[in-house]
Design a protein around this motif. Structure first.
Motif, PDB file in Angstrom:
ATOM      1  N   GLN A   2      -0.330   4.498  -8.469  1.00 39.81           N
ATOM      2  CA  GLN A   2       1.114   4.297  -8.554  1.00 39.81           C
ATOM      3  C   GLN A   2       1.776   5.333  -7.674  1.00 39.81           C
ATOM      4  OE1 GLN A   2       2.287   3.081 -12.753  1.00 39.81           O
ATOM      5  NE2 GLN A   2       0.568   4.454 -13.089  1.00 39.81           N
ATOM      6  N   MET A   3       2.697   4.888  -6.853  1.00 39.75           N
ATOM      7  CA  MET A   3       3.378   5.811  -5.978  1.00 39.75           C
ATOM      8  C   MET A   3       4.827   5.920  -6.417  1.00 39.75           C
ATOM      9  SD  MET A   3       3.685   5.829  -1.842  1.00 39.75           S
ATOM     10  CE  MET A   3       1.994   6.221  -1.490  1.00 39.75           C
ATOM     11  N   ALA A   4       5.215   7.145  -6.799  1.00 43.96           N
ATOM     12  CA  ALA A   4       6.600   7.372  -7.183  1.00 43.96           C
ATOM     13  C   ALA A   4       7.338   7.834  -5.939  1.00 43.96           C
ATOM     14  CB  ALA A   4       6.671   8.433  -8.271  1.00 43.96           C
ATOM     15  N   LEU A  39       6.704  13.537   2.178  1.00 43.71           N
ATOM     16  CA  LEU A  39       8.105  13.237   2.487  1.00 43.71           C
ATOM     17  C   LEU A  39       8.159  12.751   3.932  1.00 43.71           C
ATOM     18  CD1 LEU A  39       9.697  16.590   1.192  1.00 43.71           C
ATOM     19  CD2 LEU A  39       8.921  14.633  -0.167  1.00 43.71           C
ATOM     20  N   VAL A  40       8.571  11.495   4.099  1.00 45.17           N
ATOM     21  CA  VAL A  40       8.606  10.948   5.457  1.00 45.17           C
ATOM     22  C   VAL A  40      10.045  10.874   5.940  1.00 45.17           C
ATOM     23  CG1 VAL A  40       7.920   9.051   6.956  1.00 45.17           C
ATOM     24  CG2 VAL A  40       6.588   9.553   4.902  1.00 45.17           C
ATOM     25  N   PHE A  41      10.242  11.385   7.137  1.00 43.19           N
ATOM     26  CA  PHE A  41      11.580  11.354   7.730  1.00 43.19           C
ATOM     27  C   PHE A  41      11.609  10.155   8.669  1.00 43.19           C
ATOM     28  CE2 PHE A  41      10.337  15.961   7.210  1.00 43.19           C
ATOM     29  CZ  PHE A  41      10.863  16.062   5.922  1.00 43.19           C
ATOM     30  N   TYR A  88       2.462  12.446  10.864  1.00 40.65           N
ATOM     31  CA  TYR A  88       3.405  11.485  11.413  1.00 40.65           C
ATOM     32  C   TYR A  88       3.052  10.171  10.731  1.00 40.65           C
ATOM     33  CZ  TYR A  88       6.792   9.664  14.652  1.00 40.65           C
ATOM     34  OH  TYR A  88       7.923   9.110  15.169  1.00 40.65           O
ATOM     35  N   TRP A  89       3.939   9.653   9.891  1.00 38.36           N
ATOM     36  CA  TRP A  89       3.531   8.558   9.022  1.00 38.36           C
ATOM     37  C   TRP A  89       4.055   7.199   9.504  1.00 38.36           C
ATOM     38  CZ3 TRP A  89       4.730   4.527   5.757  1.00 38.36           C
ATOM     39  CH2 TRP A  89       3.707   4.131   4.886  1.00 38.36           C
ATOM     40  N   SER A  90       3.146   6.206   9.458  1.00 41.63           N
ATOM     41  CA  SER A  90       3.565   4.812   9.647  1.00 41.63           C
ATOM     42  C   SER A  90       2.713   3.985   8.686  1.00 41.63           C
ATOM     43  CB  SER A  90       3.324   4.356  11.084  1.00 41.63           C
ATOM     44  OG  SER A  90       1.952   4.047  11.268  1.00 41.63           O
ATOM     45  N   ILE A 116      14.986   8.395   4.472  1.00 42.93           N
ATOM     46  CA  ILE A 116      13.953   9.144   3.748  1.00 42.93           C
ATOM     47  C   ILE A 116      13.083   8.176   2.963  1.00 42.93           C
ATOM     48  CG2 ILE A 116      13.567  10.692   1.776  1.00 42.93           C
ATOM     49  CD1 ILE A 116      14.254  12.191   4.324  1.00 42.93           C
ATOM     50  N   ASP A 117      11.771   8.412   3.066  1.00 47.61           N
ATOM     51  CA  ASP A 117      10.806   7.655   2.248  1.00 47.61           C
ATOM     52  C   ASP A 117       9.833   8.688   1.718  1.00 47.61           C
ATOM     53  OD1 ASP A 117       8.425   6.373   1.448  1.00 47.61           O
ATOM     54  OD2 ASP A 117       7.772   6.180   3.540  1.00 47.61           O
ATOM     55  N   THR A 118       9.761   8.846   0.427  1.00 45.78           N
ATOM     56  CA  THR A 118       8.775   9.805  -0.076  1.00 45.78           C
ATOM     57  C   THR A 118       7.813   9.094  -1.002  1.00 45.78           C
ATOM     58  OG1 THR A 118       9.572  10.611  -2.225  1.00 45.78           O
ATOM     59  CG2 THR A 118      10.725  11.412  -0.240  1.00 45.78           C
ATOM     60  N   GLY A 119       6.631   9.680  -1.140  1.00 44.67           N
ATOM     61  CA  GLY A 119       5.639   9.088  -2.031  1.00 44.67           C
ATOM     62  C   GLY A 119       4.869  10.173  -2.751  1.00 44.67           C
ATOM     63  N   LEU A 120       4.965  10.156  -4.054  1.00 43.07           N
ATOM     64  CA  LEU A 120       4.214  11.111  -4.858  1.00 43.07           C
ATOM     65  C   LEU A 120       3.095  10.344  -5.552  1.00 43.07           C
ATOM     66  CD1 LEU A 120       5.146  13.942  -7.105  1.00 43.07           C
ATOM     67  CD2 LEU A 120       4.504  11.895  -8.327  1.00 43.07           C
ATOM     68  N   ASN A 148       0.808  -1.217   0.000  1.00 43.73           N
ATOM     69  CA  ASN A 148       0.000   0.000   0.000  1.00 43.73           C
ATOM     70  C   ASN A 148       0.840   1.265   0.000  1.00 43.73           C
ATOM     71  OD1 ASN A 148       1.020  -0.131   2.525  1.00 43.73           O
ATOM     72  ND2 ASN A 148      -0.925  -0.040   3.611  1.00 43.73           N
ATOM     73  N   ALA A 149       2.145   1.124  -0.140  1.00 46.77           N
ATOM     74  CA  ALA A 149       3.006   2.304  -0.231  1.00 46.77           C
ATOM     75  C   ALA A 149       4.312   1.898  -0.904  1.00 46.77           C
ATOM     76  CB  ALA A 149       3.292   2.874   1.152  1.00 46.77           C
ATOM     77  N   GLY A 150       4.995   2.901  -1.457  1.00 49.22           N
ATOM     78  CA  GLY A 150       6.230   2.616  -2.178  1.00 49.22           C
ATOM     79  C   GLY A 150       7.315   2.042  -1.285  1.00 49.22           C
ATOM     80  N   MET A 151       7.213   2.305   0.033  1.00 50.60           N
ATOM     81  CA  MET A 151       8.304   1.897   0.915  1.00 50.60           C
ATOM     82  C   MET A 151       8.214   0.442   1.378  1.00 50.60           C
ATOM     83  SD  MET A 151       6.531   1.612   3.876  1.00 50.60           S
ATOM     84  CE  MET A 151       7.858   1.490   5.067  1.00 50.60           C
ATOM     85  N   VAL A 152       7.078  -0.190   1.158  1.00 49.88           N
ATOM     86  CA  VAL A 152       6.865  -1.523   1.738  1.00 49.88           C
ATOM     87  C   VAL A 152       7.994  -2.521   1.386  1.00 49.88           C
ATOM     88  CG1 VAL A 152       5.317  -3.509   1.832  1.00 49.88           C
ATOM     89  CG2 VAL A 152       4.373  -1.199   1.934  1.00 49.88           C
ATOM     90  N   VAL A 210      -2.219  -0.867  -3.780  1.00 51.18           N
ATOM     91  CA  VAL A 210      -3.665  -1.039  -3.633  1.00 51.18           C
ATOM     92  C   VAL A 210      -4.046  -0.690  -2.209  1.00 51.18           C
ATOM     93  CG1 VAL A 210      -5.512  -2.753  -3.497  1.00 51.18           C
ATOM     94  CG2 VAL A 210      -4.020  -2.714  -5.483  1.00 51.18           C
ATOM     95  N   ARG A 211      -5.029   0.198  -2.075  1.00 51.34           N
ATOM     96  CA  ARG A 211      -5.597   0.516  -0.757  1.00 51.34           C
ATOM     97  C   ARG A 211      -7.102   0.410  -0.894  1.00 51.34           C
ATOM     98  NH1 ARG A 211      -2.275   5.956   1.349  1.00 51.34           N
ATOM     99  NH2 ARG A 211      -0.233   4.971   1.145  1.00 51.34           N
ATOM    100  N   THR A 212      -7.688  -0.449  -0.090  1.00 47.60           N
ATOM    101  CA  THR A 212      -9.137  -0.608  -0.248  1.00 47.60           C
ATOM    102  C   THR A 212      -9.913  -0.162   0.986  1.00 47.60           C
ATOM    103  OG1 THR A 212      -8.916  -2.906   0.415  1.00 47.60           O
ATOM    104  CG2 THR A 212      -9.003  -2.472  -1.928  1.00 47.60           C
TER     105      THR A 212
HETATM  106  N1  SER Z   1       5.163   6.064   2.819  1.00 46.73           N
HETATM  107  C1  SER Z   1       4.599   7.369   2.615  1.00 46.73           C
HETATM  108  C2  SER Z   1       3.187   7.312   2.079  1.00 46.73           C
HETATM  109  O1  SER Z   1       2.729   6.267   1.709  1.00 46.73           O
HETATM  110  C3  SER Z   1       5.490   8.141   1.672  1.00 46.73           C
HETATM  111  O2  SER Z   1       5.962   7.325   0.658  1.00 46.73           O
HETATM  112  O3  SER Z   1       2.529   8.303   2.050  1.00 46.73           O
END
Ligand code: SER
Length: 890
Positions: A85-87, A201-203, A159-161, A228-232, A38-42, A66-68
């Protein structure tokens, strides 16, 4: 700017800045906490947590997600998609806040001619976590954002998790102001529709424990490094750059809407309710196809259920738009055309994808038509009783049993001029949800509290020694009883034991866990199950047979060698059958699940329609030939790219950059990614016998087989059975089929003859019965009880025959027959009797209660049954009395 161009520019921007380009991982990763990626960082989670060294310091990817969770929002807002799609760009202990902000800002605002996205800096806003002064200052320094365009938000927003235990940290989000026509002034804290979040932008710096998804969870420590984990959101940015109103109207998504317009003859934009349906179709078609592409098949649980729901919502939304023909294949084609350039596997695998969605639609259409019948009956009953509100439990039944979503029921009710007790429906739904939740909670505690395993994992991963040896010296890392760590456990207890090393295979990849023992001086533990936790910790569920198991104890872990021999045969056998299956049916017959243990294997695969006997035999033959050829079995370690180059079948769940294990049988003949235990040569598998093949849900078939000694035993049993039959028939084995065929033929002839005789007898008995007619006021009444055991069908035939013999006379025939505790009856009247007002159906209520029964019918014929044979005489008298009464009252 087209979506493909956005992705390309993103990649180039970060590649130039020293990032390794990493391809998207499958939507299905082996993470027990996540249904889908559900995120680019998984896929990078182990690097953030320090569980594995990152192979690069900087990476960039465009990940399928995919997020449902917000499925109900789809189509109603401008920005909710179930597939997107998460860049992202990632730093593993390399750059931190300053560069992350710099990279993002320059890409967003650089002119288009210079490779950027050319956004107007005046329209961009940022948010930071409450106390993150550093980021607020960086936004001013790097981007020149005035303090009023940098807003502070709390843990819920900034605050992202992942929503579950894992890496986390404060974040800074970038928003684009779509202008006053989209909502109120005042930045993202006021209106998130006008101010659209495009980049997060997640720190990443901490690790969180269990708790709420977005708040109320503990921070359990710092990560080994600052990351750093970012998601566009690619589709969101596309909606901005393409100047369209929402994500559904961006180039790759809009194509499906266009197709739906063609099919329905309606125009998108004409009607707000229809527009939501168009958008639901467009979104779900993408997520549905992408999920099938990654190996999910529709089902009633977990991933399969989510997919089923998505696909069915498409079909239903199409119906509500007025489309009656099947739609899924057409929409899948559109998705393939749009997404194929980025995800070529969709094109390659399209045959399989189409089979699955087609079968699901067929099943659902049957469901729909069955449900519609239930609905129609309920509606008719309701109207005839003068009501106009369909009760909540009916709507619930339609939902629960026939998969009717409430809005479909509402729609159909409206068409029928009825309303629905929605509150009643919702109450029942809430009850059901509460039940499901309680169920899930109890299952979770059954698996134990994960934190105890994390503690043990901190002591190091378990080393698996079972590829090379069956007995290993080991020490007890921990003993767990009911989710709690304990120092020791004594005789008779069932506990979990974690070892530093073990040869016992933990259940995975379809292979059942090994049987075995863990022993020490005076201590014997029987291993009843072995599971892997977090893919690293081997947890042995044991019964303490003797002595005491104590933390720190030196032990010997032993695999039962007999078991392992069987397990290896079972698993290698599964690969052989899979390869044979693909050789016979073609490569679209891809395994979607499997299970094997000593002597037995089963394999589920994507296929519609049953396999013929000949196809089954062919698969069996190819499998056994592969066994006879004594093909060498080889294990190769490589990375995902290497495995793909080798043409290895990747079933899903593998990440692309870790070392993977490829098991080959006969070189390229069978190559699969697999962690299982295998034989060394195919001949060691022994014979393979297919047991049969069956359906397990739409588009999925199941093959089962016995292997090795079990296969032999099965065949021996079959042989014994044939010999038994031969003895009974008193012929040699080879003559059994001919003999049985002849017997069946004789039986058929005899049955026919019997039937003929019975009919003749019935007819002649009818003549005798007609002669027993008595006169009641000029009407011939034949009211009799026939011998017990006469069937209801025969009763009817006889009654009609007797009536025929009464000819033109006014006549009434009433026949009864008992069969154990049951009574059957038939009443028939001649035309002349009916002219006198004697209707068969009307006579029934006069006598049926005497036999404790009911019945009904037309004026010429009625039938029914009862449960009180002792009342037959009374019923006969009642018939006669009623005929008499009816005639007298004329
Ligand atoms: N993990 C964060 C998000 O899904 C940034 O990539 O929003």
């Amino acid at each position: 700017m087209q979506t493909h161009e956005i992705v390309k520019r993103f990649r180039e921007h970060f590649e130039k800045a020293g990032h390794t380009v990493v391809p998207s991982a499958s939507l299905l990763l082996d993470d027990p906490n996540l249904l889908f990626v559900n995120a680019g960082m998984v896929p990078f989670k182990p690097y953030f947590l320090g569980e594995a060294p990152a192979p690069y310091e900087r990476a960039t990817s465009v990940q399928k997600c995919v997020r449902t969770g917000d499925i109900e929002e789809v189509g109603k807002t401008a920005r909710h998609l179930t597939f997107f799609q998460m860049a992202g760009n990632f730093s593993f202990g390399d750059y931190f806040k300053e560069d992350a902000i710099r990279f993002a800002w320059s890409l967003l605002t650089n002119p288009v001619a210079e490779g950027g996205f050319g956004l107007d800096p005046e329209r961009l806003w940022a948010t930071v976590y409450l106390d993150d002064d550093e980021s607020a200052e960086l936004w001013q320094k790097i981007a020149g954002l005035p303090p009023e365009r940098v807003q502070r938000r709390d843990v819920e927003d900034n605050y992202w998790s992942m929503g579950v235990p894992g890496p986390c940290g404060p974040c800074s989000e970038i928003y684009y102001d779509r202008g006053p026509e989209h909502g109120a002034e005042g930045g993202p804290i006021v209106d998130e529709d006008r101010y659209l979040e495009v980049w997060n932008l997640v720190f990443m710096q901490n690790e969180r424990g269990p708790g709420g998804a977005k708040r109320d969870y503990p921070i359990i420590g710092e990560l080994p490094a600052k990351n750093i984990d970012t998601g566009l959101g690619v589709e969101r940015l596309a909606s901005v750059l393409q100047g369209v109103d929402n994500v559904y109207e961006t180039d790759l998504v809009r194509a499906v809407i266009t197709r739906a317009e063609q099919l329905s003859g309606k125009r998108y934009g004409d009607d707000a309710t229809d527009d939501v349906r168009f958008r639901v179709i467009a979104d779900h078609a993408r997520s549905g196809v992408m999920l099938v592409g990654d190996g999910v098949t529709p089902g009633n649980e977990a991933r399969g259920y989510v997919l089923r729901r998505l696909l069915r919502r498409i079909v239903r939304s199409s119906r509500l738009l007025g489309v009656t023909e099947p739609v899924l294949v057409t929409f899948a084609e559109t998705v393939r055309d749009e997404m194929g350039p980025t995800y070529p596997e969709l094109v390659k695998d399209f045959g399989r994808i189409v089979n699955i969605v087609r079968a699901e639609e067929e099943t659902f259409l049957q469901t729909l038509s069955a449900g519609s019948k239930i609905f129609d009956t309920a509606a008719t009953q309701l109207r005839s009783s003068g009501g106009s509100t369909l009760p909540g439990d009916k709507a619930f039944q339609l939902h629960d049993t026939y998969g009717f979503p409430i809005d479909l029921t509402l729609e159909m009710a409206a068409e029928a001029g009825l309303t629905v007790d929605e509150q009643g429906f919702r109450d029942l739904m809430a009850e059901q949800r509460a039940r499901a939740k309680a169920d899930a909670a109890s299952r979770k505690t059954g698996h134990g509290d994960q934190s105890v395993y994390r503690e043990l994992l901190d002591l190091g991963a378990t080393e698996f020694t079972g590829y090379g040896e069956l007995t290993s010296e080991a020490s007890v890392r921990g003993v767990v009883r009911d989710g709690q760590r304990v120092r020791s456990a004594g005789e008779g207890e069932i506990v979990e034991v974690v070892l530093d090393r073990t040869p016992l295979y933990a259940e995975s990849g379809g292979q059942e866990s090994d049987a075995g023992t863990i022993v020490a001086d005076g201590v014997e533990l029987e291993v009843v199950d072995v599971q892997k936790v977090a893919r690293k910790l081997w947890v042995h569920r044991v019964r303490v047979r003797n002595g005491e198991v104590v933390e720190g104890q030196q032990v010997q872990a032993r695999v039962d060698p007999e078991w392992r021999t069987g397990a290896r045969q079972g698993h290698s056998g599964t690969h052989v059958v899979h390869a044979a299956l693909r050789q016979v049916l073609g490569p679209t017959a891809l395994q979607s699940g499997s299970y094997n243990k000593p002597g037995y294997l089963r394999l589920d695969f994507a296929w519609t329609g049953g396999l013929s006997e000949a196809t089954r035999s062919e698969i069996e033959e190819v499998s056994n030939l592969a066994v006879r050829q004594d093909l060498p079995v080889q294990v190769v370690y490589t990375d995902m790219g290497g495995a793909q180059d080798m043409g290895a079948v990747a079933l899903f769940g593998e990440t692309y950059d870790e070392t993977v294990r490829v098991v080959e049988i006969g070189g390229p003949w069978s190559r699969e990614l697999c962690g299982g235990t295998h034989v060394e040569h195919s001949s060691q598998i022994g014979p393979i016998t297919l047991l049969g093949e069956s359906s397990v849900g739409s588009g999925v078939r199941r093959l089962e087989a016995y292997v090795g000694i079990e296969a032999f035993r099965y065949l021996a049993q079959e042989r014994a059975m044939v010999q038994n039959v031969a003895t009974l028939l008193k012929v040699p084995d080879a003559e059994v089929p001919g003999r049985v065929e002849a017997l069946v033929e004789r039986l058929r002839v005899a049955e026919k003859e019997l039937e003929r005789l019975r009919a003749a007898q019935l007819l002649s008995s009818a003549g005798q019965l007609a002669e027993r007619a008595v006169d009641v006021r000029g009407v011939s009444l034949v009211a009799l009880a026939l011998p017990g055991g006469t069937s209801a069908g025969d009763l009817r035939t006889i009654a009609l025959e007797v009536r025929g013999r009464l000819g033109e006379r006014p006549g009434v025939v009433a026949l009864f027959a008992t069969d154990g505790p049951k009574v059957a009856f038939v009443v028939a009247t001649t035309a002349a009797a009916r002219d006198l007002g004697l209707a068969a159906g009307k006579l029934v209520p006069a006598f049926a209660p005497a036999v404790g029964g009911r019945g009904g019918g037309k004026p010429d014929m009625a039938q029914g049954g009862g449960t009180d044979p002792s009342g037959v005489d009374a019923a006969l008298a009642a018939v006669s009395a009623e005929v008499d009464r009816a005639l007298a009252s004329r």
